[in-house]
Write a protein that holds these residues in place. Structure first.
Motif, PDB file in Angstrom:
ATOM      1  N   MET A 202      -0.715  15.643  -1.996  1.00  0.00           N
ATOM      2  CA  MET A 202      -0.809  16.157  -0.630  1.00  0.00           C
ATOM      3  C   MET A 202       0.575  16.567  -0.127  1.00  0.00           C
ATOM      4  O   MET A 202       0.726  17.608   0.528  1.00  0.00           O
ATOM      5  CB  MET A 202      -1.420  15.094   0.276  1.00  0.00           C
ATOM      6  N   ALA A 203       1.595  15.766  -0.439  1.00  0.00           N
ATOM      7  CA  ALA A 203       2.960  16.108  -0.040  1.00  0.00           C
ATOM      8  C   ALA A 203       3.401  17.415  -0.689  1.00  0.00           C
ATOM      9  O   ALA A 203       3.998  18.282  -0.040  1.00  0.00           O
ATOM     10  CB  ALA A 203       3.916  14.972  -0.422  1.00  0.00           C
ATOM     11  N   LYS A 204       3.075  17.587  -1.955  1.00  0.00           N
ATOM     12  CA  LYS A 204       3.432  18.816  -2.662  1.00  0.00           C
ATOM     13  C   LYS A 204       2.761  20.025  -2.025  1.00  0.00           C
ATOM     14  O   LYS A 204       3.367  21.095  -1.882  1.00  0.00           O
ATOM     15  CB  LYS A 204       3.038  18.692  -4.137  1.00  0.00           C
ATOM     16  N   GLU A 205       1.503  19.860  -1.629  1.00  0.00           N
ATOM     17  CA  GLU A 205       0.748  20.964  -1.017  1.00  0.00           C
ATOM     18  C   GLU A 205       1.409  21.426   0.278  1.00  0.00           C
ATOM     19  O   GLU A 205       1.407  22.614   0.592  1.00  0.00           O
ATOM     20  CB  GLU A 205      -0.682  20.512  -0.741  1.00  0.00           C
ATOM     21  N   TYR A 206       1.980  20.498   1.032  1.00  0.00           N
ATOM     22  CA  TYR A 206       2.625  20.849   2.299  1.00  0.00           C
ATOM     23  C   TYR A 206       4.113  21.159   2.128  1.00  0.00           C
ATOM     24  O   TYR A 206       4.818  21.375   3.118  1.00  0.00           O
ATOM     25  CB  TYR A 206       2.468  19.713   3.308  1.00  0.00           C
ATOM     26  N   GLY A 207       4.599  21.199   0.905  1.00  0.00           N
ATOM     27  CA  GLY A 207       6.002  21.516   0.665  1.00  0.00           C
ATOM     28  C   GLY A 207       6.947  20.420   1.097  1.00  0.00           C
ATOM     29  O   GLY A 207       8.064  20.687   1.539  1.00  0.00           O
ATOM     30  N   ILE A 208       6.512  19.182   0.965  1.00  0.00           N
ATOM     31  CA  ILE A 208       7.311  18.033   1.393  1.00  0.00           C
ATOM     32  C   ILE A 208       7.917  17.346   0.179  1.00  0.00           C
ATOM     33  O   ILE A 208       7.195  16.944  -0.738  1.00  0.00           O
ATOM     34  CB  ILE A 208       6.450  17.028   2.188  1.00  0.00           C
ATOM     35  N   LYS A 209       9.220  17.210   0.154  1.00  0.00           N
ATOM     36  CA  LYS A 209       9.890  16.477  -0.914  1.00  0.00           C
ATOM     37  C   LYS A 209       9.835  14.984  -0.625  1.00  0.00           C
ATOM     38  O   LYS A 209       9.974  14.563   0.522  1.00  0.00           O
ATOM     39  CB  LYS A 209      11.356  16.900  -1.042  1.00  0.00           C
TER      40      LYS A 209
ATOM     41  N   ALA B 206       0.859  -1.193   0.000  1.00  0.00           N
ATOM     42  CA  ALA B 206       0.000   0.000   0.000  1.00  0.00           C
ATOM     43  C   ALA B 206       0.890   1.237   0.000  1.00  0.00           C
ATOM     44  O   ALA B 206       1.065   1.906   1.024  1.00  0.00           O
ATOM     45  CB  ALA B 206      -0.928  -0.013   1.200  1.00  0.00           C
ATOM     46  N   ILE B 207       1.465   1.550  -1.154  1.00  0.00           N
ATOM     47  CA  ILE B 207       2.386   2.682  -1.259  1.00  0.00           C
ATOM     48  C   ILE B 207       1.686   3.982  -0.879  1.00  0.00           C
ATOM     49  O   ILE B 207       2.235   4.831  -0.166  1.00  0.00           O
ATOM     50  CB  ILE B 207       2.962   2.768  -2.681  1.00  0.00           C
ATOM     51  N   GLY B 208       0.444   4.155  -1.340  1.00  0.00           N
ATOM     52  CA  GLY B 208      -0.296   5.388  -1.049  1.00  0.00           C
ATOM     53  C   GLY B 208      -0.536   5.570   0.441  1.00  0.00           C
ATOM     54  O   GLY B 208      -0.395   6.681   0.973  1.00  0.00           O
ATOM     55  N   ASP B 209      -0.891   4.482   1.136  1.00  0.00           N
ATOM     56  CA  ASP B 209      -1.130   4.575   2.576  1.00  0.00           C
ATOM     57  C   ASP B 209       0.156   4.915   3.325  1.00  0.00           C
ATOM     58  O   ASP B 209       0.151   5.742   4.257  1.00  0.00           O
ATOM     59  CB  ASP B 209      -1.688   3.253   3.104  1.00  0.00           C
ATOM     60  N   GLY B 210       1.266   4.277   2.933  1.00  0.00           N
ATOM     61  CA  GLY B 210       2.543   4.555   3.591  1.00  0.00           C
ATOM     62  C   GLY B 210       2.973   5.993   3.396  1.00  0.00           C
ATOM     63  O   GLY B 210       3.389   6.672   4.343  1.00  0.00           O
ATOM     64  N   LEU B 211       2.861   6.483   2.156  1.00  0.00           N
ATOM     65  CA  LEU B 211       3.258   7.855   1.862  1.00  0.00           C
ATOM     66  C   LEU B 211       2.316   8.846   2.550  1.00  0.00           C
ATOM     67  O   LEU B 211       2.751   9.840   3.135  1.00  0.00           O
ATOM     68  CB  LEU B 211       3.258   8.090   0.356  1.00  0.00           C
ATOM     69  N   GLY B 212       1.009   8.571   2.504  1.00  0.00           N
ATOM     70  CA  GLY B 212       0.042   9.478   3.119  1.00  0.00           C
ATOM     71  C   GLY B 212       0.261   9.611   4.618  1.00  0.00           C
ATOM     72  O   GLY B 212       0.178  10.712   5.173  1.00  0.00           O
ATOM     73  N   LEU B 213       0.553   8.502   5.288  1.00  0.00           N
ATOM     74  CA  LEU B 213       0.778   8.550   6.728  1.00  0.00           C
ATOM     75  C   LEU B 213       2.055   9.316   7.056  1.00  0.00           C
ATOM     76  O   LEU B 213       2.095  10.105   8.015  1.00  0.00           O
ATOM     77  CB  LEU B 213       0.853   7.125   7.283  1.00  0.00           C
TER      78      LEU B 213
ATOM     79  N   VAL C 257       3.382  11.708   5.253  1.00  0.00           N
ATOM     80  CA  VAL C 257       3.108  13.126   4.980  1.00  0.00           C
ATOM     81  C   VAL C 257       2.316  13.749   6.129  1.00  0.00           C
ATOM     82  O   VAL C 257       2.564  14.895   6.525  1.00  0.00           O
ATOM     83  CB  VAL C 257       2.343  13.275   3.649  1.00  0.00           C
ATOM     84  N   SER C 258       1.383  13.000   6.697  1.00  0.00           N
ATOM     85  CA  SER C 258       0.567  13.545   7.789  1.00  0.00           C
ATOM     86  C   SER C 258       1.418  13.917   8.995  1.00  0.00           C
ATOM     87  O   SER C 258       1.108  14.869   9.718  1.00  0.00           O
ATOM     88  CB  SER C 258      -0.515  12.538   8.199  1.00  0.00           C
TER      89      SER C 258
END
Length: 343
Positions: free
Chosen positions: A227-234, A184-191, A193-194
């Motif tokens: 979502m990562a881009k919105e928060y300025g996260i590389k 679950a790449i999306g879940d791992g990345l989303g968590l 980023v949060s």
């Protein structure tokens, strides 16, 4: 004199003890006081007479009102000695100035799916990733670093912290349990980023490592990248293994079974490109070390810290002096003006 008492009580309010457990010894005063009361009661006798006129109570003198003074002074002496044994201390602090350190906020999102048990890395992909990540964290002394694990779902093993010794202890425990298998790449990345979404650091980075194709979870990886881009996260993405290459996995009862490596390099490149990060390919543990070494050269952000000098002042001496004074006063009272049979 007033200033002396004010300073003494101010010191009491700021006081801490090096051995606070010794203060429990103060409880020995309770049986002592009980024994004293019992003893005084035993000293009274009773006789039967026809009239109490000859025993009319004489006027009470100061010796009568001070009859318990030796016992009170002895209790104070014992209490003050116990407090001195507990080593009362006060602390002085001084801000010496400010220092500048370098650091960023980093979340590592690590794939722990079943394919991470492949042995094209030594001893396995997962064990190599754990070891190399720990080495990377050890070098980044000033960074807040956290760890998210994902397989068929994702969870946080360690939120961002500068306690890297604690982080490295947790890394040793990494395995797939209790997660279901999958990627679950999306879940791992989303968590990940949060955890960085409310960070005040100028530089926020997610290191996303995967050895498979997104086939589970609830969050679309591209949505998580947005979502990562919105928060300025590389997001620095790393593919672990070589696409299409066979690698062995130990399966109980079957020995080592060969399976092909299937990587979604296109997706990982898109995520990195969308967020201003970079994509890396690591086909073995040596290459993975090189990838982390390159990420180690990332930009850092300055953090201002105050340097505080702290030292402790021992304060047992005033209590010893007071205990000695109480002891001397007890002797004067007991063998002086309150003596039962003066010569």
């Amino acid at each position: 004199m007033l200033n002396v008492f004010v300073g003494f009580f101010k010191m009491l309010g700021e006081m801490k003890f090096a051995h606070p457990h010794l203060l429990w010894l103060l409880l020995i005063l309770l049986p002592y006081v009980g024994w004293y009361i019992w003893k005084r009661h035993r000293q009274h006798t009773a006789i039967t007479v026809s009239t109490t006129e000859p025993f009319a109570r004489p006027p009470r003198t100061f010796r009568y009102w001070l009859r318990h003074l030796p016992m009170v002074l002895r209790c104070l002496t014992i209490a003050l000695l116990i407090i001195a044994l507990a080593r009362p201390q006060t602390t002085d602090r001084q801000v010496n100035g400010k220092s500048i350190t370098e650091g960023i906020d980093i979340m590592i999102a690590l794939d722990v799916s079943g394919s991470m048990d492949m042995m094209d890395f030594k001893p396995t992909r997962l064990e190599a990733c754990k070891q190399i990540a720990a080495e990377f964290v050890k070098k980044r002394e000033n960074d807040n670093i956290g760890l998210v694990l994902y397989a068929g779902e994702a969870y946080t093993l360690c939120p961002p912290t500068t306690d890297h010794a604690y982080f490295q202890e947790l890394v040793k425990t990494v395995n797939r349990d209790p997660l279901e298998d999958g990627t679950a790449i999306g879940d791992g990345l989303g968590l990940a980023v949060s955890h960085l979404s409310e960070s005040k650091a100028k530089s926020k980075v997610v290191i996303l490592l995967s050895d498979g194709v997104n086939n589970a979870g609830y969050i679309d990886p591209r949505a998580a990248a947005a979502m990562a881009k919105e928060y300025g996260i590389k997001v620095y993405t790393i593919s672990c293994g070589t696409n299409g290459r066979m690698a062995g996995i130990k399966i109980p009862g079957h020995g080592v079974v060969q399976f092909p490596t299937e990587l979604d390099e296109k997706l990982l490149k898109e995520i990195a490109s969308e967020t201003g990060g970079r994509y890396f390919s690591a086909g073995n543990e040596k290459k993975l070390r090189e990838v982390y070494a390159e990420i180690d050269k990332m930009e850092t952000t300055k953090r201002e810290q105050k340097t505080v000098v702290e030292w402790k002042n021992e304060q047992y001496l005033p209590f010893l002096i007071l205990a000695l004074c109480c002891f001397i006063l007890e002797l004067i009272a007991r063998f002086g003006f309150l003596r039962s049979n003066p010569s």
